[in-house]
Design an enzyme around this catalytic site. Structure first.
Site, PDB file in Angstrom:
ATOM      1  CD1 TRP A 112      69.541 -46.143 -29.023  1.00  0.00           C
ATOM      2  CD2 TRP A 112      70.178 -44.680 -27.470  1.00  0.00           C
ATOM      3  NE1 TRP A 112      70.901 -46.262 -28.870  1.00  0.00           N
ATOM      4  CE2 TRP A 112      71.313 -45.373 -27.920  1.00  0.00           C
ATOM      5  CE3 TRP A 112      70.332 -43.697 -26.489  1.00  0.00           C
ATOM      6  CZ2 TRP A 112      72.587 -45.127 -27.430  1.00  0.00           C
ATOM      7  CZ3 TRP A 112      71.611 -43.440 -25.998  1.00  0.00           C
ATOM      8  CH2 TRP A 112      72.709 -44.151 -26.459  1.00  0.00           C
ATOM      9  CG  ASP A 131      72.670 -52.751 -27.446  1.00  0.00           C
ATOM     10  OD1 ASP A 131      71.605 -52.163 -27.249  1.00  0.00           O
ATOM     11  OD2 ASP A 131      73.563 -52.321 -28.205  1.00  0.00           O
ATOM     12  CD1 TRP A 132      73.685 -51.907 -31.747  1.00  0.00           C
ATOM     13  CD2 TRP A 132      73.805 -53.361 -33.436  1.00  0.00           C
ATOM     14  NE1 TRP A 132      73.026 -51.360 -32.815  1.00  0.00           N
ATOM     15  CE2 TRP A 132      73.086 -52.227 -33.868  1.00  0.00           C
ATOM     16  CE3 TRP A 132      73.999 -54.413 -34.336  1.00  0.00           C
ATOM     17  CZ2 TRP A 132      72.571 -52.108 -35.160  1.00  0.00           C
ATOM     18  CZ3 TRP A 132      73.483 -54.294 -35.624  1.00  0.00           C
ATOM     19  CH2 TRP A 132      72.776 -53.159 -36.023  1.00  0.00           C
ATOM     20  CG  HIS A 169      70.082 -51.518 -22.603  1.00  0.00           C
ATOM     21  ND1 HIS A 169      69.382 -52.326 -23.464  1.00  0.00           N
ATOM     22  CD2 HIS A 169      71.204 -51.126 -23.275  1.00  0.00           C
ATOM     23  CE1 HIS A 169      70.024 -52.412 -24.619  1.00  0.00           C
ATOM     24  NE2 HIS A 169      71.133 -51.691 -24.528  1.00  0.00           N
ATOM     25  CG  ASP A 205      66.435 -52.424 -21.809  1.00  0.00           C
ATOM     26  OD1 ASP A 205      66.177 -51.303 -22.299  1.00  0.00           O
ATOM     27  OD2 ASP A 205      67.143 -53.260 -22.392  1.00  0.00           O
TER      28      ASP A 205
END
Length: 284
Positions: free
Chosen positions: A155, A115-116, A270, A241
């Site tokens: 999202w 993710d980030w 995810h 995901d």
């Protein structure tokens, strides 16, 4: 800068690790620091999670004879949480990561990202020669030159509509095998909606256009990884995901020179670290 202990973030299930703190600019930054060895796994979380996400993987990395460092971004976990959303920018978070590598004198780093953690972390190798390996899960680079997926746009809109984002409910839905106490641990660091300014901000920071903040450096990172990256790479993909699943990771693989065929975790979502035992069984 005393330890940040209270009933909300102690005694969490499966999380026996001692907290450590650094002072960066005006804020206190929490990180985990486990094990010793010539190799360091630098584990970067995404949104809306924190270093608790790596509790299943840390012992396995330590058992391999390595040091494991897992920081919480400012605004997340046990780190300080400025309430002004304007504080949080792409460069703000990136500079924190560069500083942590320098401050802790990390060497022979395998960057573990999702993710980030990847949106930011994958921009580091071109400037940090100490990064010699990548362990990549469900992430991408925010290059600003491709349309954002419908899943991500949905999202981003959801977070905007729900400023008191219920992290525990989100994690329980995304990772149905979590116990109620494990899901609650993701909510534990946030006493109220005001403390979630950093959580709310991340979706807004994903570069959408070529001139958005972070896009240019992400394209530079993509070019570096495609043409100059010489380290080892391991990639795992949670197939369920809807935002950063197999199609996105297939593209990312093409952006990382020498990246092998990814390990696909069919039941993984995810937050693939929550399937960490299965991932590490497939890790060389």
């Amino acid at each position: 800068m005393g330890p940040f202990y209270n009933s909300r973030v102690t005694g969490l299930p499966g999380f026996p690790f001692a907290p450590h703190y650094l002072a960066w600019r005006d804020w206190r930054v929490h990180y985990l620091d486990e094990g010793k060895g010539a190799r360091t796994f630098l584990c970067l979380h995404g949104e809306p999670t924190w270093s608790y996400l790596y509790r299943r993987m840390i012992p396995r990395f330590v058992a391999s004879g390595a040091r494991v460092v897992a920081p919480d971004f400012v605004g997340f976990g046990r780190s300080d949480k400025p309430q002004d959303e304007r504080v949080y920018t792409f460069d703000f978070h990136r500079q924190l990561l560069l500083w942590i590598v320098q401050k802790l004198a990390l060497k022979n780093i395998t960057l573990v990202v999702q993710d980030w953690g990847g949106l930011l972390g994958l921009t580091l190798p071109m400037e940090v020669p100490e990064i010699t390996g990548l362990f990549v899960m469900n992430t991408t680079l925010g290059t600003g030159d491709a349309p954002l997926s419908e899943g991500f746009i949905a999202w981003r809109a959801y977070v905007a509509r729900n400023p008191a984002l219920a992290c525990h409910k989100l994690m329980a839905r995304a990772c149905p095998h979590l116990s109620e106490a494990e899901a609650a641990a993701y909510e534990a660091p946030y006493p109220d909606a005001a403390s979630k300014a950093g959580v709310r901000r991340f979706p807004q920071l994903v570069p959408e256009r070529a001139d958005d903040a972070g896009a240019a450096i992400s394209r530079k990172a993509r070019d570096f990884l495609q043409t100059a990256w010489k380290g080892e790479t391991f990639m795992a993909v949670g197939a369920k995901d809807p935002v950063l699943g197999p199609p996105v990771m297939k593209v990312l693989r093409l952006w990382i020179r020498g990246c092998p065929e990814p390990v696909v975790i069919e039941n993984g979502g995810h937050f693939l670290q929550e399937w960490g035992d299965e991932v590490l069984e497939r890790w060389k």
